[in-house]
Design an enzyme around this catalytic site. Structure first.
Site, short mmCIF file in Angstrom:
data_model
loop_
_atom_site.label_atom_id
_atom_site.label_comp_id
_atom_site.label_asym_id
_atom_site.label_seq_id
_atom_site.Cartn_x
_atom_site.Cartn_y
_atom_site.Cartn_z
N LYS A 22 -7.74 -3.98 6.88
CA LYS A 22 -6.98 -2.72 7.93
C LYS A 22 -6.14 -1.87 7.16
O LYS A 22 -6.22 -0.75 7.44
CB LYS A 22 -6.58 -3.79 9.22
CG LYS A 22 -5.62 -2.47 10.01
CD LYS A 22 -4.90 -3.45 11.15
CE LYS A 22 -3.59 -4.23 10.50
NZ LYS A 22 -2.58 -3.15 10.47
N ASN A 23 -5.25 -2.60 6.46
CA ASN A 23 -4.08 -1.67 5.97
C ASN A 23 -4.79 -0.85 4.71
O ASN A 23 -3.84 0.10 4.39
CB ASN A 23 -3.00 -2.60 5.53
CG ASN A 23 -2.25 -3.01 6.69
OD1 ASN A 23 -2.42 -2.69 7.70
ND2 ASN A 23 -1.30 -4.00 6.35
N CYS A 120 9.82 -0.95 17.06
CA CYS A 120 8.83 -1.88 17.34
C CYS A 120 9.30 -3.25 17.48
O CYS A 120 10.42 -3.72 17.21
CB CYS A 120 7.68 -1.75 16.41
SG CYS A 120 7.93 -2.30 14.63
N ARG A 125 11.70 0.53 12.56
CA ARG A 125 10.74 1.11 11.53
C ARG A 125 10.94 2.59 11.13
O ARG A 125 10.22 3.46 11.25
CB ARG A 125 9.33 0.66 12.00
CG ARG A 125 9.04 -0.72 12.52
CD ARG A 125 8.90 -1.84 11.41
NE ARG A 125 7.71 -1.45 10.55
CZ ARG A 125 6.47 -1.91 10.74
NH1 ARG A 125 6.42 -2.88 11.77
NH2 ARG A 125 5.69 -1.70 9.77
N ASP A 309 3.56 -10.14 5.93
CA ASP A 309 2.43 -10.41 6.75
C ASP A 309 1.72 -11.89 6.94
O ASP A 309 1.00 -11.97 7.95
CB ASP A 309 1.30 -9.39 6.58
CG ASP A 309 1.59 -7.98 6.96
OD1 ASP A 309 2.77 -7.71 7.62
OD2 ASP A 309 1.07 -6.90 6.62
N ARG A 401 -5.61 -6.09 17.28
CA ARG A 401 -5.37 -4.91 16.54
C ARG A 401 -5.61 -5.18 15.03
O ARG A 401 -6.07 -3.85 14.18
CB ARG A 401 -3.59 -4.60 16.40
CG ARG A 401 -3.24 -4.02 17.85
CD ARG A 401 -1.84 -3.67 17.53
NE ARG A 401 -1.46 -3.08 16.42
CZ ARG A 401 -0.65 -3.20 15.32
NH1 ARG A 401 0.15 -4.10 15.91
NH2 ARG A 401 -0.47 -2.55 14.54
C1 UD1 Z 1 3.37 -1.88 5.86
C2 UD1 Z 1 2.03 -2.57 6.43
C3 UD1 Z 1 2.53 -3.99 7.09
C4 UD1 Z 1 3.60 -4.72 6.25
C5 UD1 Z 1 4.58 -3.87 5.50
C6 UD1 Z 1 5.19 -4.71 4.44
C7 UD1 Z 1 0.44 -1.13 6.92
C8 UD1 Z 1 -0.08 -0.05 7.86
N1 UD1 Z 1 1.13 -1.73 7.35
O1 UD1 Z 1 3.88 -1.54 6.77
O2 UD1 Z 1 1.38 -4.52 7.69
O3 UD1 Z 1 4.01 -5.68 6.96
O4 UD1 Z 1 3.85 -2.65 4.88
O5 UD1 Z 1 4.35 -5.16 3.62
O6 UD1 Z 1 0.19 -0.78 5.73
N2 UD1 Z 1 11.56 1.54 5.27
C9 UD1 Z 1 12.55 2.47 5.30
N3 UD1 Z 1 12.51 3.63 5.16
C10 UD1 Z 1 11.00 4.27 5.21
C11 UD1 Z 1 10.03 3.36 5.10
C12 UD1 Z 1 10.34 1.94 5.27
O7 UD1 Z 1 13.83 2.08 5.40
O8 UD1 Z 1 10.87 5.43 5.28
C13 UD1 Z 1 11.95 -0.05 5.15
C14 UD1 Z 1 11.30 -0.64 6.37
O9 UD1 Z 1 12.19 -0.66 7.59
C15 UD1 Z 1 11.04 -1.95 5.93
C16 UD1 Z 1 10.72 -1.62 4.66
O10 UD1 Z 1 11.13 -0.59 4.04
O11 UD1 Z 1 12.24 -2.77 5.94
C17 UD1 Z 1 9.05 -2.04 4.14
O12 UD1 Z 1 8.43 -1.09 5.11
P1 UD1 Z 1 7.11 -0.48 4.77
O13 UD1 Z 1 6.77 -1.08 3.22
O14 UD1 Z 1 7.19 0.76 4.62
O15 UD1 Z 1 6.27 -1.11 5.81
P2 UD1 Z 1 4.90 -0.21 6.36
O16 UD1 Z 1 4.49 0.68 5.28
O17 UD1 Z 1 5.48 0.34 7.81
#
Ligand code: UD1
Length: 438
Positions: A22-23, A120, A125, A309, A401
């Site tokens: 999915k990701n 969420c 996030r 995850d 999902r």
């Molecule tokens: C993706 C995955 C999710 C997984 C996560 C971590 C997808 C669709 N989802 O989520 O399943 O749990 O990676 O492996 O691929 N952060 C910031 N600022 C930003 C972006 C992120 O501070 O602009 C922080 C987040 O709050 C979190 C950390 O960085 O603490 C990692 O988040 P991130 O890797 O971005 O997660 P997702 O990409 O949303």
């Protein structure tokens, strides 16, 4: 709202097949925005998030063909016309990964309006790193009425250093960089296999990317991309969930259609906990339960570390292990929503800050429990598979999902699991109103 009824006690035996990731599929669908030509994606998982992204792209004017019947895992997306480059709140609120369209929309259409995702179940996030990167590439960004608007005639290459490793942030900015003017150097990138999947698709579309899969990528911007056909890699989190299912039930399960190389940290931990895990060729892993599982600590990290995850699923296993297991969550601030429900089933878990102490083995007894997010649901399914009696899991739409036909797959290897309510159909029309997680 659908529920699962699960009677625990059966060891899972046989072969269980993993779907596409999915990701990986989500950013690859967003990549179709970057070209006027059709992009065909194979091995697409039939899960709700994919349907949500399909609706999102369609709402922007894209044509998305999803074949009926056997070929349902093959989708062709054509973004020739992007009449409305807007990601509406009604769609974004159900799937935070919608922010993945931001970079490609600005790169292709010169503007994007994307609803801010908000918080969420597993914590705040933010997408500040996506925004910062796009600004550095020359986009003008404003925020109003809950929407973020980004504009740029043409993005320009730059030197980006991520303050924090972000998976979708890396993907979003990679998609922006491929059409930018000049070279973009991206440092401290996420190295998750899903980023590699996206980079491989972009390369097939004509992008020039060096260092995909490493923490530094160099992208030479091109003026246009063309269509491509791409096969999505297997879902390592679904595979990991099945490995835990085999181990926790004391079964003998062969997880097929997976990539064992992407499962290193999970397999190492299962072995440390006493499960017997062996590779079977390039795309299958066999797991057998232990006489007695033993406690082993995990600490979530970015890839190739132990995936956040898989934390909730591992915790279900830890409740059955002899001794103490420390489970430390380093990626998300509030990802222990499953703990209270596991405790209601009889688990002995104490949370202190970002660490949960699990003492086992606990005799789990069936209960009515509530799924709070995608991976928490998987944790509760695993616990219910070993609990004494019949558990009822509410709000399984969270599970839908990200897990394709999970009840069919698990019952195929001996689980007693039944869905109550409307059978999950891949093109469900109802909109989920609760906030959900990526
Ligand atoms: C993706 C995955 C999710 C997984 C996560 C971590 C997808 C669709 N989802 O989520 O399943 O749990 O990676 O492996 O691929 N952060 C910031 N600022 C930003 C972006 C992120 O501070 O602009 C922080 C987040 O709050 C979190 C950390 O960085 O603490 C990692 O988040 P991130 O890797 O971005 O997660 P997702 O990409 O949303």
């Amino acid at each position: 709202m659908d529920k699962f009824v699960i009677r625990g006690g059966n060891p899972l035996v046989g072969a269980i097949r993993v779907s596409g990731a999915k990701n990986s599929a989500l950013p690859c669908m967003a990549a179709a925005i970057l070209t006027e030509d059709p992009v065909t994606l194979e091995n697409m998982p039939q899960v709700r998030d994919i349907e949500t992204e399909r609706r999102l792209l369609q709402s922007m004017g894209a044509e998305v063909e999803l074949r009926e019947g056997e070929a349902q895992d093959r989708t062709t997306i054509c973004c020739r016309a992007l009449s409305d480059p807007v990601a509406k709140y009604e769609i974004v609120k159900t799937m935070r990964a919608s922010s993945l369209v931001l970079g490609p929309l600005v790169a292709r259409a010169g503007m994007a309006r994307v609803a801010m995702p908000g918080g969420c179940a597993i914590g705040g996030r933010p997408i500040d790193l996506h925004i910062k990167g796009l600004e550095q590439m020359g986009a003008a960004i404003t925020q109003e009425h809950g929407y973020l608007e980004a504009r740029a005639d043409r993005l320009r290459g730059t030197h980006l250093v991520f303050d924090k490793i972000t998976v979708t942030g890396t993907e979003d900015l990679l998609m922006a960089a491929v059409l930018a003017e000049g070279e973009t150097v991206m440092e401290n990138c996420a190295r998750e296999p899903e980023v590699g999947d996206l980079a491989a698709l972009l390369t097939a579309m004509g992008a020039q990317i060096e260092g995909a899969g490493t923490s530094t990528m160099r992208v030479r911007g091109v003026t246009g991309l063309h269509g491509a056909q791409y096969h999505i890699h297997p879902d390592r989190i679904e595979a990991g969930t099945f490995l835990v299912a085999g181990a926790i039930t004391g079964g003998d399960l062969v997880v097929t259609g997976c990539n064992p190389e992407h499962l290193g940290a999970v397999i190492a931990k299962l072995r440390e906990a006493g499960a017997r895990v062996e590779g079977m060729g390039a795309d299958a892993v066999r797991v057998r339960g232990a006489e007695k599982l033993r406690g082993a600590d995990i600490s979530t990290e970015e890839y190739p570390g132990f995936p956040t995850d898989m934390q909730a699923q591992y915790m279900a296993l830890a409740t059955q292990a002899d001794g103490m297991s420390l489970v430390t969550e380093n990626i998300f601030e509030n990802r222990f929503m499953h703990v209270q429900e596991l405790v209601r089933m009889g688990a002995n878990i104490k949370v202190d800050g970002k660490t949960a102490t699990v003492r086992g083995p606990a005799r789990l007894s069936a209960a009515a429990v509530m799924c709070s997010d995608l991976r928490a649901s998987a944790s509760l399914v695993l616990a219910a598979l070993v609990a004494d009696g019949e558990s009822i899991l509410d709000r399984v739409y969270h599970m839908d999902r990200g897990y394709e036909r999970i009840e069919e797959k698990l019952s195929g290897v001996g689980a007693q699991i039944q869905r109550l309510g409307n059978l999950f159909a891949p093109r469900m029309s109802e909109t989920i109103s609760e906030k959900t997680t990526a």
